[in-house]
Scaffold this motif. Sequence first.
Motif, PDB file in Angstrom:
ATOM      1  N   LEU A  25      11.964   2.231   5.679  1.00 43.69           N
ATOM      2  CA  LEU A  25      10.534   2.690   5.560  1.00 43.69           C
ATOM      3  C   LEU A  25      10.367   4.052   5.403  1.00 43.69           C
ATOM      4  N   ILE A  26      10.903   4.824   6.102  1.00 41.43           N
ATOM      5  CA  ILE A  26      10.904   6.342   6.010  1.00 41.43           C
ATOM      6  C   ILE A  26      11.346   6.482   4.593  1.00 41.43           C
ATOM      7  N   ALA A  27      12.348   6.203   4.322  1.00 39.30           N
ATOM      8  CA  ALA A  27      13.163   6.337   3.082  1.00 39.30           C
ATOM      9  C   ALA A  27      12.149   6.228   1.778  1.00 39.30           C
ATOM     10  N   PHE A  28      11.611   5.113   1.949  1.00 40.16           N
ATOM     11  CA  PHE A  28      10.577   4.775   0.783  1.00 40.16           C
ATOM     12  C   PHE A  28       9.201   5.424   0.864  1.00 40.16           C
ATOM     13  N   ILE A  29       8.788   5.719   2.125  1.00 39.33           N
ATOM     14  CA  ILE A  29       7.744   6.644   2.179  1.00 39.33           C
ATOM     15  C   ILE A  29       7.916   7.927   1.526  1.00 39.33           C
ATOM     16  N   VAL A  30       8.990   8.670   1.912  1.00 34.68           N
ATOM     17  CA  VAL A  30       9.421  10.035   1.367  1.00 34.68           C
ATOM     18  C   VAL A  30       9.841   9.971   0.002  1.00 34.68           C
ATOM     19  N   THR A  31      10.686   9.061  -0.382  1.00 34.94           N
ATOM     20  CA  THR A  31      10.941   9.106  -1.751  1.00 34.94           C
ATOM     21  C   THR A  31       9.540   8.795  -2.991  1.00 34.94           C
ATOM     22  N   PHE A  32       8.794   7.618  -2.313  1.00 39.67           N
ATOM     23  CA  PHE A  32       7.650   7.451  -3.284  1.00 39.67           C
ATOM     24  C   PHE A  32       6.670   8.672  -3.280  1.00 39.67           C
ATOM     25  N   GLY A  33       6.764   9.470  -2.205  1.00 36.49           N
ATOM     26  CA  GLY A  33       5.821  10.350  -2.059  1.00 36.49           C
ATOM     27  C   GLY A  33       6.022  11.727  -2.691  1.00 36.49           C
ATOM     28  N   VAL A  34       7.543  11.863  -2.652  1.00 38.82           N
ATOM     29  CA  VAL A  34       8.082  13.074  -3.572  1.00 38.82           C
ATOM     30  C   VAL A  34       7.922  12.701  -5.104  1.00 38.82           C
ATOM     31  N   PHE A  35       8.242  11.498  -5.152  1.00 36.78           N
ATOM     32  CA  PHE A  35       8.360  11.323  -6.740  1.00 36.78           C
ATOM     33  C   PHE A  35       7.376  10.176  -7.043  1.00 36.78           C
ATOM     34  N   PRO A  36       6.160  10.573  -6.994  1.00 41.12           N
ATOM     35  CA  PRO A  36       5.206   9.404  -7.308  1.00 41.12           C
ATOM     36  C   PRO A  36       5.046   8.832  -8.428  1.00 41.12           C
ATOM     37  N   SER A  37       5.693   9.398  -9.500  1.00 41.44           N
ATOM     38  CA  SER A  37       5.759   8.975 -10.794  1.00 41.44           C
ATOM     39  C   SER A  37       6.595   7.545 -10.826  1.00 41.44           C
ATOM     40  N   LEU A  38       7.421   7.446  -9.994  1.00 42.19           N
ATOM     41  CA  LEU A  38       8.104   6.313  -9.821  1.00 42.19           C
ATOM     42  C   LEU A  38       7.286   4.947  -9.512  1.00 42.19           C
ATOM     43  N   LEU A  39       6.328   5.257  -8.833  1.00 40.27           N
ATOM     44  CA  LEU A  39       5.364   4.286  -8.703  1.00 40.27           C
ATOM     45  C   LEU A  39       4.018   4.176  -9.667  1.00 40.27           C
ATOM     46  N   MET A  40       3.701   5.430  -9.883  1.00 38.20           N
ATOM     47  CA  MET A  40       2.529   5.482 -10.702  1.00 38.20           C
ATOM     48  C   MET A  40       2.634   5.033 -12.055  1.00 38.20           C
ATOM     49  N   ASP A  41       3.733   5.481 -12.772  1.00 38.07           N
ATOM     50  CA  ASP A  41       4.111   4.959 -14.261  1.00 38.07           C
ATOM     51  C   ASP A  41       4.214   3.548 -14.351  1.00 38.07           C
ATOM     52  N   MET A  42       4.721   2.881 -13.082  1.00 41.50           N
ATOM     53  CA  MET A  42       4.977   1.599 -13.086  1.00 41.50           C
ATOM     54  C   MET A  42       3.433   0.866 -13.088  1.00 41.50           C
ATOM     55  N   VAL A  43       2.980   1.297 -11.939  1.00 40.85           N
ATOM     56  CA  VAL A  43       1.496   0.710 -11.866  1.00 40.85           C
ATOM     57  C   VAL A  43       0.527   0.920 -13.012  1.00 40.85           C
ATOM     58  N   ASN A  44       0.793   1.839 -13.700  1.00 40.79           N
ATOM     59  CA  ASN A  44       0.051   2.421 -14.891  1.00 40.79           C
ATOM     60  C   ASN A  44       0.423   1.451 -16.155  1.00 40.79           C
ATOM     61  N   SER A  45       1.432   1.039 -16.193  1.00 41.10           N
ATOM     62  CA  SER A  45       2.098   0.111 -17.295  1.00 41.10           C
ATOM     63  C   SER A  45       1.472  -1.403 -16.934  1.00 41.10           C
ATOM     64  N   GLY A  46       1.140  -1.505 -15.651  1.00 42.51           N
ATOM     65  CA  GLY A  46       0.735  -2.747 -15.384  1.00 42.51           C
ATOM     66  C   GLY A  46      -0.819  -2.930 -15.703  1.00 42.51           C
ATOM     67  N   MET A  47      -1.412  -1.733 -15.146  1.00 45.97           N
ATOM     68  CA  MET A  47      -3.074  -1.665 -15.235  1.00 45.97           C
ATOM     69  C   MET A  47      -3.371  -1.572 -16.683  1.00 45.97           C
TER      70      MET A  47
END
Lengths: 164, 102, 517, 656
Positions: C474-496
């Motif tokens: 969980l810490i790995a996920f928290i930090v990874t997605f925190g430091v590289f938010p585009s991993l998440l945001m790009d994905m969400v953006n394409s879905g939205m």
Amino acid sequence: MVFMFWLIAIITLGSALAMVLNKNIFRSALFMVVTFIGVAAMYVLLQADFLAAVQILVYAGAIAIFIVFGIMLTVRGNMKQTNLFSKNAALAGLVSLVLVVINAIMVLTSDWPVSEAAPPVETVGQIAELMLTKFIVPFEVVAVLLLVALLGAIIIAKEVKKTS
Amino acid sequence: MIGLNHFLVFSGTLFCIGLFGALAKRSAIAILMGLEVMLTAVNINLVAISRYVTPEYLVGQVFAVFVIAVAAAEVAVGLALIVAIYRNRISVNVEDFDWLKW
Amino acid sequence: MDFPVLTVILLAPVVGALISVFIPKEESRIIKAVAGISTFISLALTIVIYFVYYTQHLDTGGMAFTEDIPWVSDLGVVYSLGVDGFSLPMLLLTNVIGFTAVFSRSWSVEKRAKEFYILLMILIVGVMGTFVARDLFIFFLFYEVVVIPIYIMVIIWGSGSKTKDVTKEYAGMKLTIYLLVGSAFLLAAMIWLYMEAAEMRGLPTFDIATLASLSSQFDQQFQIIVFGMMGFGFTVLLSMFPFHSWSPDGYAGAPTAVSMIHAGVLKKIGGYGLIRIGFFILPLGAKFWAPLIAILAVGNVVYAALICLAQKDMKYVVGYSSVSHMGFVLIGFASLNIIGLNGAVANMFAHGVMSALFFSMVGYIYGATKTRYIPDLGGLAHQMPVAAAGFVVAAMASAGLPGLVSFVPEFTTFVGAFKEASLRIPAIIALTGVVLGAVYVLRMVANVLFGPRKEEWDHVEDIRGSYWIPVVVLIAFIVTFGVFPSLLMDMVNSGMQPIAAKLVDAARVASQMGGNI
Amino acid sequence: MIEFSLNNAWLIPFLPAVAFALIVLVLRPLPRVSAFVSITCILISFIMAISIGIGVIQGGEKFVEEPFKKAVTWFSMSGLKIEMGFQIDPTSAMMLFVVTLVAALVQIYSIGYMHGDKGFSVFYAYLSLFAMSMLGLVIAPNLLQMFVFWELVGLCSYLLIGFWWYKYSAREAAKKAFITTRTGDFGLLMGILLLQIFFGTLDLQELAVRIPNFTEYGLTAGALTLIAAILFLGPIGKSGQFPLHVWLPDAMEGPTPVSALIHAATMVVAGVYLVGRTLFLFKTVPGAMAFVAFMGAFTALFAASIAITQTEMKKILAYSTVSQLGYMMLALGAGSLTASMFHLMTHAFFKALMFLGAGSVLHAMHNEADIWKYGGLKKYMPITYWTFLIGCLAIAGIFPFAGFFSKDLILEVVWANSTLSGHAHGPFQGLYTLLFIMASMTAMMTAFYMFRMFFICFHGELRDKHAHPHESPFSMAMPLVVLGILSVVGGWVGWPGLTEGKAFGYFVRMGEFEIVHANWTLIISSTVLALIGIGGAIAIYWKNAISHEELAKKFAPLYKLSFNKFYVDELYLWIIHNIIDGIGRALWWVDMHIVDGVVDGVAKTTKVLGSVFRRVQTGKMQHYALVLFAGVVVLVIIMSFADTSVASLSLLGGGR
């Protein structure tokens, strides 16, 4: 025919009413037997002679005996007070009465597709054929049911041994 | 001339008398008797309709036979139950039987 | 791609559960291992498809890895699965939390490990199913699968609280009934929608995309009513104020793994459904209800955060904080623009990982010390430094620290909310939640972990063995997605994108119709 | 080297980040290696910072007009694009130099100071993380990156203040620091959001172009002033301005090197730096400027008045830090980036020096905090004594020490804005006149309280007879000496006569470069004020010409007020415990009894209804049968009279 029908109907309904209204349960049972016999006579009028025989055998015979045994096993005390009405008798009477009327209206206003063909003279053979061909499965099921009922009745009625 | 209607009204009335007995009596055995009367009334219906609507087939009668068989079974079990209950409660008065209520 | 990867992901835990059935119940370690392996298979496959989608499908968007098998063709029910930029983060979240929940410490699971893990697997499958379903019926089916295991798990393996007079049975019952009431509304709305659409098309269908293509034909009154019912169902699941009260009690009562899954992903089904079904199919309805949602969202944030200040039970703090965080999600929804939606969805992901870690750590501490009552604890960092570190990371993520997963989503949410002039005042009030959030988590951290050593806790053990897994993953996920938010945001953006486009469309239509909404 | 450093300036914060990760993940069991890695990384960063500084000086004009910027997209969506990168201009280059220098010295100092502490490696990890955050903040090209690292700095501050977390006081202080700065960050975040909404960007350079034309973006001057004021809440929290200064003195619970690094030289100036970076915003609206200036001046005076009566060395230094930060804000409020940054730099030198000196004293006195237990330390620790003296002279503003130049420059710019100067401009001259007087008074008080502490600690006789003070080891003395030298010469770069005015102010500035001509009246009067302050301290605490106890009694109410920090902490505590917690408890009550009550009420209603309706269930078969048939009858009647053809047909029409 007309006369017979009315006679039988009056006897049957009268004895049925007497069965219901009588306060002595044993007499009720006897009136019930009369009712059953009247019904059997109705079957004769309907040209269902085999069924009339069965009715007499099973209802007026077996079931009546059953009931009488039941009365013997359970009823004690004053025989004149053994078959009383419960508190909801009035309401039940009303419901039944209305139902009679409704039933009559429905029957009389309905347009039945009555057929003029003559019924077969020999019914027993035909019934037997139907039962053993087309209705063989229900027939067997009824046989099993009777067996089960028999066993079940024995088990239920058997006295429970009190364990310790 | 006696027609189908006569038999149907007769059976309906008989049924209602049986119903009245089943609903209004205290004794379990009387109720059982009422039930038997109801069943017989139904049988008359079956036979009468069979006789007047499709006289050439005896299916109604076959049905009535089955009903009679079931009625017999029912009476046997029912009485057994009554006896069993009686043994427990020393009563066949259905007003005393309210175990369905929790 | 012919390989039915989504079905495999769904089936892996089912197979795990089936295997567990045949393992003697004394072998709780083996059962746990089986559960771990089967969830790990799901997790690994999910990560793979996440990256495949991220690298290959991101520009085009839309559903990928689709599977369609007609099921009840008379009713138009199709077993159709698929993922897009919206469902993938949620699926990933489910699997991360599912995998780590298996290795979380629940205080009484040792007693009936077999049943517990079987139910857990069923729960995970149910949650995953809702996120990959493309068919409304399948969605609802999986949703209902979820409710029952939770009830059983809470009332068997749960626990009461010292600070509030509730029993685990009460908590489980309250939770279940709330969810069922919500789902009743949902079902009614769903059927109405289905009937209306069937009448319009002549052919019945539960397919969400098809229903959405009809959205401009549904009249406004219909949309408002159906969205209202649906919104009620989903926002109850999302614990919107004032329908939140099941959530703190439920979390406090539930065993660790259930709290993790419940706060982490199950709640998110509400948000997911609200957007995927509510916003997508009924944009006019969404437009009508958005102001109310915004106001209640503020209630969520501030009210729950203030209540957190008064809590003395660790799980209640985290429980109410999760209610408070859902306010951020709701306010992002209410903004109805792409930025706010992106933020809200990303926030769901962020809150999921973060609260899972939080509950995992709280559960560990509870499991070790047998108490959750904050005044009883203190100075635990002496005895369990690793758990303390995990706890602090979770607390910081909860406080929205940049560099951890929840900062960027929260920021984006607020950008979206501020963008709507009518939402600015609610958004500003909600922003105080950021401060209050820091206050209550830090208070808890300070009172539980720091301070002088307490002798009575010298016997407790620090995290070791398989208990490391939740912390590390969980810490790995928290930090990874925190430091590289585009991993998440790009994905969400394409879905939205398609959903936001629909909302923009609806706004235009509404203004043409007279613009009175 | 210069070229490389410029192009890869991201390495400067990245290297400490690597050190942090390495220590946390791998090196934690090896304290010496941890320290080595950490110091190596920060030294490399320091060297890069120096080469960037040289590059910037060589570039001259170019960097002032056109900052060197490189950035990558951090995340983006339609309507929102956030970058991460670096922006090099003289201001950031100066900050890079100061931060890496102080960080490096503090890390070296900590080898000695933290020797034997069981959290030694972790301490270095935190220091590295801190360096990373602060450097990231310094080079940030946009406000969001700034905010990100701003928060990380806050985290480091939390971790480091609470480093000795097993002490109640440390744990509470850490919490207080984080929450207080968070309160300010609430405003900062809101300000950033509003800027993003109205101007569509957070990039500093683009904002600098867009904000002056704010009317085109649908904003009024009043609204922009409000935004600026909201944004300023962040710096108020971070830089310890009134009323959010309360955390800074408490932050002294952390190890002394931390106090030196964070709470004197670097982190707390982040607020000043942020205002400096967004000065174009404040300059656009004079109201915001006046607000900043007033907050700064008031804080300066307020903190100085508290510092006078405190009895702990680090507390006094902390309040002096608050006061000096107020000075820097005042300079910004007067519109001078130069003066503010200049003071920031010199202050970093001498305040770090004094904190490390204080650490040295604490180390020697075994963490005895009360200065009245000290005395006569001069003979035990000469290096500390002399370097501390330099620091005191610098902060008092005595020529030629560093503080003299920067403080003078601030007074000068405030003077220029006030009506007293004769060539006043701007709409708030009257206010600036007041601020000038406040600043001057602060200068005097600063000199007084610093030397009060100095004389009490280092002169006279050692009061605590059990202590055995000793000079600190080399690793601790070395940074003192380096900082001492810088505290002397650091101010000379601002010498107006240096290289035709192309001194500090030529590079670090905003707007047109103008040479500030020395105002001899001002210089002399401020020096006189400082000397009066020092003289007072000498008279009271060294020569004992006036009894300080007598003084305290004479002004008892004032003394008490100052000694108790004007009861601000008590007020806050009262508000938090009674109002905020009270609301929390009240709402919990509401939640338990009303929200839950409604839910439970619904459940109870169901239960009651059930207990009513269960009476219907008599449990008697006959009743059920009766109801069944009665129902049939009723249904038949209803249907036969209802005008539904289907129903009446099926029931009355027979079996067709």
